[in-house]
Design a protein around this motif. Structure first.
Motif, PDB file in Angstrom:
ATOM      1  N   THR A  21       0.940  -1.477   0.390  1.00  0.00           N
ATOM      2  CA  THR A  21       0.369  -0.412  -0.557  1.00  0.00           C
ATOM      3  C   THR A  21       0.645   1.328   0.043  1.00  0.00           C
ATOM      4  O   THR A  21       0.044   2.400  -0.625  1.00  0.00           O
ATOM      5  CB  THR A  21      -1.185  -0.288   1.014  1.00  0.00           C
ATOM      6  OG1 THR A  21      -0.096  -0.045   2.444  1.00  0.00           O
ATOM      7  CG2 THR A  21      -1.738  -1.077   1.398  1.00  0.00           C
ATOM      8  N   SER A  22       1.833   0.988  -0.373  1.00  0.00           N
ATOM      9  CA  SER A  22       3.485   2.705   0.601  1.00  0.00           C
ATOM     10  C   SER A  22       3.515   2.798  -0.820  1.00  0.00           C
ATOM     11  O   SER A  22       3.716   3.797  -1.204  1.00  0.00           O
ATOM     12  CB  SER A  22       4.300   1.539   0.595  1.00  0.00           C
ATOM     13  OG  SER A  22       5.497   3.439   1.056  1.00  0.00           O
ATOM     14  N   VAL A  23       3.476   1.476  -1.731  1.00  0.00           N
ATOM     15  CA  VAL A  23       3.939   1.837  -3.120  1.00  0.00           C
ATOM     16  C   VAL A  23       3.335   2.966  -3.455  1.00  0.00           C
ATOM     17  O   VAL A  23       3.340   4.481  -4.175  1.00  0.00           O
ATOM     18  CB  VAL A  23       3.072   0.852  -4.057  1.00  0.00           C
ATOM     19  CG1 VAL A  23       3.924   1.294  -5.672  1.00  0.00           C
ATOM     20  CG2 VAL A  23       4.287  -0.305  -3.728  1.00  0.00           C
ATOM     21  N   GLY A  24       1.477   2.975  -3.776  1.00  0.00           N
ATOM     22  CA  GLY A  24       0.349   4.385  -3.956  1.00  0.00           C
ATOM     23  C   GLY A  24       0.706   4.906  -3.257  1.00  0.00           C
ATOM     24  O   GLY A  24       0.485   5.901  -4.231  1.00  0.00           O
ATOM     25  N   ALA A  25       0.515   4.979  -2.660  1.00  0.00           N
ATOM     26  CA  ALA A  25       0.874   6.188  -1.490  1.00  0.00           C
ATOM     27  C   ALA A  25       2.100   7.153  -1.269  1.00  0.00           C
ATOM     28  O   ALA A  25       1.687   8.737  -1.550  1.00  0.00           O
ATOM     29  CB  ALA A  25       0.828   5.975   0.237  1.00  0.00           C
ATOM     30  N   ASN A  26       2.746   6.988  -1.964  1.00  0.00           N
ATOM     31  CA  ASN A  26       4.003   7.453  -2.320  1.00  0.00           C
ATOM     32  C   ASN A  26       4.346   8.191  -3.549  1.00  0.00           C
ATOM     33  O   ASN A  26       4.284   9.061  -4.049  1.00  0.00           O
ATOM     34  CB  ASN A  26       5.211   6.811  -1.855  1.00  0.00           C
ATOM     35  CG  ASN A  26       5.564   6.681  -0.944  1.00  0.00           C
ATOM     36  OD1 ASN A  26       6.720   8.151  -0.172  1.00  0.00           O
ATOM     37  ND2 ASN A  26       5.555   5.441  -0.368  1.00  0.00           N
ATOM     38  N   ILE A  27       3.661   7.259  -4.186  1.00  0.00           N
ATOM     39  CA  ILE A  27       2.810   7.835  -5.753  1.00  0.00           C
ATOM     40  C   ILE A  27       2.069   8.811  -6.113  1.00  0.00           C
ATOM     41  O   ILE A  27       2.736  10.255  -6.679  1.00  0.00           O
ATOM     42  CB  ILE A  27       2.589   7.149  -6.627  1.00  0.00           C
ATOM     43  CG1 ILE A  27       3.665   5.693  -7.075  1.00  0.00           C
ATOM     44  CG2 ILE A  27       1.823   7.203  -8.114  1.00  0.00           C
ATOM     45  CD1 ILE A  27       2.849   3.905  -7.658  1.00  0.00           C
ATOM     46  N   TYR A  28       1.334   8.874  -4.859  1.00  0.00           N
ATOM     47  CA  TYR A  28      -0.341   9.597  -4.771  1.00  0.00           C
ATOM     48  C   TYR A  28       0.812  11.386  -4.059  1.00  0.00           C
ATOM     49  O   TYR A  28       1.044  12.051  -4.665  1.00  0.00           O
ATOM     50  CB  TYR A  28      -1.036   9.543  -3.527  1.00  0.00           C
ATOM     51  CG  TYR A  28      -2.549   9.090  -5.106  1.00  0.00           C
ATOM     52  CD1 TYR A  28      -3.439   9.133  -4.845  1.00  0.00           C
ATOM     53  CD2 TYR A  28      -2.286   7.713  -5.666  1.00  0.00           C
ATOM     54  CE1 TYR A  28      -4.770   9.540  -5.565  1.00  0.00           C
ATOM     55  CE2 TYR A  28      -3.489   6.939  -6.515  1.00  0.00           C
ATOM     56  CZ  TYR A  28      -4.329   7.343  -6.717  1.00  0.00           C
ATOM     57  OH  TYR A  28      -4.961   7.029  -7.292  1.00  0.00           O
ATOM     58  N   GLU A  29       1.766  11.066  -3.335  1.00  0.00           N
ATOM     59  CA  GLU A  29       2.018  12.307  -2.901  1.00  0.00           C
ATOM     60  C   GLU A  29       3.321  13.018  -3.548  1.00  0.00           C
ATOM     61  O   GLU A  29       3.346  14.356  -3.405  1.00  0.00           O
ATOM     62  CB  GLU A  29       2.960  11.339  -1.345  1.00  0.00           C
ATOM     63  CG  GLU A  29       3.438  12.350  -0.141  1.00  0.00           C
ATOM     64  CD  GLU A  29       3.857  11.933   0.279  1.00  0.00           C
ATOM     65  OE1 GLU A  29       4.978  12.395   1.240  1.00  0.00           O
ATOM     66  OE2 GLU A  29       4.115  11.018   1.133  1.00  0.00           O
ATOM     67  N   ALA A  30       4.276  11.649  -4.428  1.00  0.00           N
ATOM     68  CA  ALA A  30       4.706  12.633  -5.152  1.00  0.00           C
ATOM     69  C   ALA A  30       3.929  13.506  -6.306  1.00  0.00           C
ATOM     70  O   ALA A  30       4.556  14.742  -7.044  1.00  0.00           O
ATOM     71  CB  ALA A  30       5.255  11.943  -6.297  1.00  0.00           C
ATOM     72  N   GLN A  31       2.430  13.348  -6.327  1.00  0.00           N
ATOM     73  CA  GLN A  31       1.637  14.342  -7.621  1.00  0.00           C
ATOM     74  C   GLN A  31       2.149  15.673  -6.666  1.00  0.00           C
ATOM     75  O   GLN A  31       1.451  16.724  -7.308  1.00  0.00           O
ATOM     76  CB  GLN A  31       0.622  13.756  -7.561  1.00  0.00           C
ATOM     77  CG  GLN A  31       0.238  12.510  -8.048  1.00  0.00           C
ATOM     78  CD  GLN A  31       0.675  12.307  -9.045  1.00  0.00           C
ATOM     79  OE1 GLN A  31       1.209  12.686 -10.020  1.00  0.00           O
ATOM     80  NE2 GLN A  31       1.839  11.412  -9.521  1.00  0.00           N
ATOM     81  N   TYR A  32       2.681  15.712  -5.384  1.00  0.00           N
ATOM     82  CA  TYR A  32       2.377  17.373  -4.507  1.00  0.00           C
ATOM     83  C   TYR A  32       3.799  17.922  -3.742  1.00  0.00           C
ATOM     84  O   TYR A  32       3.842  18.371  -2.625  1.00  0.00           O
ATOM     85  CB  TYR A  32       1.246  17.293  -3.359  1.00  0.00           C
ATOM     86  CG  TYR A  32      -0.616  16.990  -4.074  1.00  0.00           C
ATOM     87  CD1 TYR A  32      -1.011  18.360  -4.577  1.00  0.00           C
ATOM     88  CD2 TYR A  32      -1.287  16.584  -4.748  1.00  0.00           C
ATOM     89  CE1 TYR A  32      -1.753  18.458  -4.883  1.00  0.00           C
ATOM     90  CE2 TYR A  32      -2.242  16.271  -5.294  1.00  0.00           C
ATOM     91  CZ  TYR A  32      -2.917  17.350  -5.598  1.00  0.00           C
ATOM     92  OH  TYR A  32      -3.810  17.423  -6.106  1.00  0.00           O
TER      93      TYR A  32
END
Length: 116
Positions: A41-52
């Motif tokens: 689940t951290s994979v997606g969380a970090n990708i989402y966080e990278a957007q900002y």
């Protein structure tokens, strides 16, 4: 605006990982499924966080963290499969999705580094 394939895939992957971890019923597997769930689940969380991200460097850092988490997830998937906690089809499907995300992350990191 077209959807970001990496965001979509990473969210689908997180859902698959949560469902997989919740369905492992073997005794004494919780330490592995907990690690799988955290990394997956951290994979997606970090990708989402990278957007900002605050900067290009921060953006690249978040994607590289996501890549490391994807690699760790692959380890836990393989371990769960090799210890007969998940079946071959589940392993292959989930690992294929993880591999697709890793390849996209590698390409995204490379592109972002070339542009900075």
């Amino acid at each position: 605006m077209p959807e970001n394939k990496l965001l979509v895939l990473s969210f689908e992957f997180a859902v698959a990982i949560v469902n997989l971890a919740d369905n492992v019923k073997m005794p004494k597997s919780s330490y592995m499924t907990d690690q799988l769930a955290r990394a997956g689940t951290s994979v997606g969380a970090n990708i989402y966080e990278a957007q900002y991200a605050q900067s290009k460097k921060d953006f690249i850092s978040k994607l590289e963290i996501a890549l490391k988490e994807a690699n760790e997830t692959g380890y836990w998937l393989k371990l769960l499969y090799r210890t007969h906690r998940i079946d071959e089809q589940t392993y292959k499907n989930t690992e294929r999705l993880c591999g697709n995300i890793r390849r996209l992350l590698i390409a995204s990191c490379k592109t972002a580094k070339e542009r900075s």
